[in-house]
Design a protein around this motif. Structure first.
Motif, PDB file in Angstrom:
ATOM      1  N   UNK A   1       6.784  -4.278   6.101  1.00 50.61           N
ATOM      2  CA  UNK A   1       5.450  -4.577   6.627  1.00 50.61           C
ATOM      3  C   UNK A   1       4.808  -5.783   5.944  1.00 50.61           C
ATOM      4  N   UNK A   2       4.001  -6.498   6.734  1.00 46.14           N
ATOM      5  CA  UNK A   2       3.229  -7.646   6.267  1.00 46.14           C
ATOM      6  C   UNK A   2       1.742  -7.294   6.347  1.00 46.14           C
ATOM      7  N   UNK A   3       1.000  -7.722   5.331  1.00 45.01           N
ATOM      8  CA  UNK A   3      -0.446  -7.504   5.262  1.00 45.01           C
ATOM      9  C   UNK A   3      -1.135  -8.851   5.548  1.00 45.01           C
ATOM     10  N   UNK A   4      -1.840  -8.913   6.674  1.00 47.71           N
ATOM     11  CA  UNK A   4      -2.549 -10.125   7.101  1.00 47.71           C
ATOM     12  C   UNK A   4      -4.038  -9.846   6.972  1.00 47.71           C
ATOM     13  N   UNK A   5      -4.717 -10.552   6.064  1.00 43.31           N
ATOM     14  CA  UNK A   5      -6.103 -10.216   5.723  1.00 43.31           C
ATOM     15  C   UNK A   5      -7.039 -11.374   6.031  1.00 43.31           C
ATOM     16  N   UNK A   6      -8.152 -11.052   6.724  1.00 40.24           N
ATOM     17  CA  UNK A   6      -9.200 -12.015   7.034  1.00 40.24           C
ATOM     18  C   UNK A   6     -10.484 -11.540   6.359  1.00 40.24           C
TER      19      UNK A   6
ATOM     20  N   UNK B   1       0.802  -1.213   0.000  1.00 40.54           N
ATOM     21  CA  UNK B   1       0.000   0.000   0.000  1.00 40.54           C
ATOM     22  C   UNK B   1       0.832   1.258   0.000  1.00 40.54           C
ATOM     23  N   UNK B   2       0.175   2.387   0.315  1.00 39.95           N
ATOM     24  CA  UNK B   2       0.859   3.678   0.337  1.00 39.95           C
ATOM     25  C   UNK B   2       1.577   3.863   1.676  1.00 39.95           C
TER      26      UNK B   2
END
Length: 285
Positions: free
Chosen positions: A232-237, A223-224
């Motif tokens: 950074x890590x993006x953890x999505x549920x 992302x921005x």
């Protein structure tokens, strides 16, 4: 007696695991984990919050407090005696959200008790949740028992006035914040699975407490500059049925600081995205 039986079962399972695998290594066994989490200090993080409610985004503040403590397995409360054999160490999370909708105050407080010995205790043992608003108050508690969660709930609202049931074991959304801090990235739950949404989100949307099929993914943050941190890590549920998504952003390297999150769901026929961005992170006695 049944609580002591639970302890015996836990110990037997732990013994079997040790024989089978000579104990798979876990993050909590490392020196750097002990150096960070076992100094008797609490980690306090503050976030600038915009929370969706009543069809608009409302300004507020979120606070996450992580601390390790001894937790009794039988009574599922903090150990305050010398009976160490009855307890295990947990990473406790106190997660607080406060926001105002016009002149209408919300205060939402969730406590999550997740064992650091993740090989022996793969499931969070307890979650409590209290919510206060100008209409009234509500309380929820989940206790891990009989390979699932015993639910107890009380509320001002008629349809939630008294809840008591057993929920089959499933991943708790509320425990994922602690699992981020306790597990290596490769060990975090991913894929399609049943997940019990967070107690706060269920109360805000006045939803029944039950597991939903969810898709969980993990990837580098692309992302921005809204969320700041190292690698950074993006953890999505994602919950397709209830059309709700939660994205948690955290640092790749230990201690995996959580730098913020986004939560998208419908409120008053509007699809809005709540957002929290970290302001500061400190250790406090």
């Amino acid at each position: 007696m049944k609580y002591y039986s639970v302890i015996v079962i836990f110990l037997l399972l732990a013994s079997c695991d040790e024989k089978n695998s000579q104990k798979k290594s876990q993050v909590s066994d490392s020196e750097w984990f002990r150096e960070y989490w076992y100094k008797g200090n609490a980690e306090i993080s503050s976030y600038d919050l915009q929370q969706a409610q009543y069809g608009k985004l409302n300004k507020g503040e979120a606070i996450m407090i992580f601390v390790t403590e001894d937790f009794r397995l039988d009574k599922q409360v903090k150990l305050e005696s010398d009976n160490k054999e009855l307890a295990t160490t947990v990473l406790k999370l106190n997660f607080i959200k406060k926001f105002v909708t016009g002149i209408y105050d919300y205060s939402m407080y969730t406590s999550v008790f997740t064992p650091v010995q993740t090989n022996t205790f793969p499931s969070t043992l307890k979650v409590t949740n209290t919510n206060q608003e100008w209409c009234g108050q509500s309380f929820l508690q989940l206790n891990y028992r009989q390979n699932g969660y015993q639910l107890l709930g009380k509320s001002y609202f008629e349809e939630e006035v008294e809840e008591e049931s057993h929920i089959d074991n499933a991943v708790l959304e509320d425990e994922l914040w602690a699992k981020i801090r306790l597990l290596s990235i490769e060990e975090l739950p991913t894929g399609n699975m049943f997940v019990i949404p967070s107690m706060t989100s269920l109360r805000l949307r006045h939803r029944k407490i039950q597991a939903e099929m969810a898709k969980i993914s993990l990837e580098p943050y692309a992302g921005d500059s809204t969320f700041r941190g190292q690698s950074l890590i993006h953890y999505k549920i994602s919950y397709p049925e209830s059309k709700r998504d939660l994205s948690i952003f955290f640092e790749k390297e230990f201690p995996h600081q959580i730098v913020g999150w986004e939560e998208t769901y419908e409120t008053k026929n509007k699809l809005l995205t709540s957002k929290a961005v970290d302001i500061f992170n400190i250790f406090f006695l």
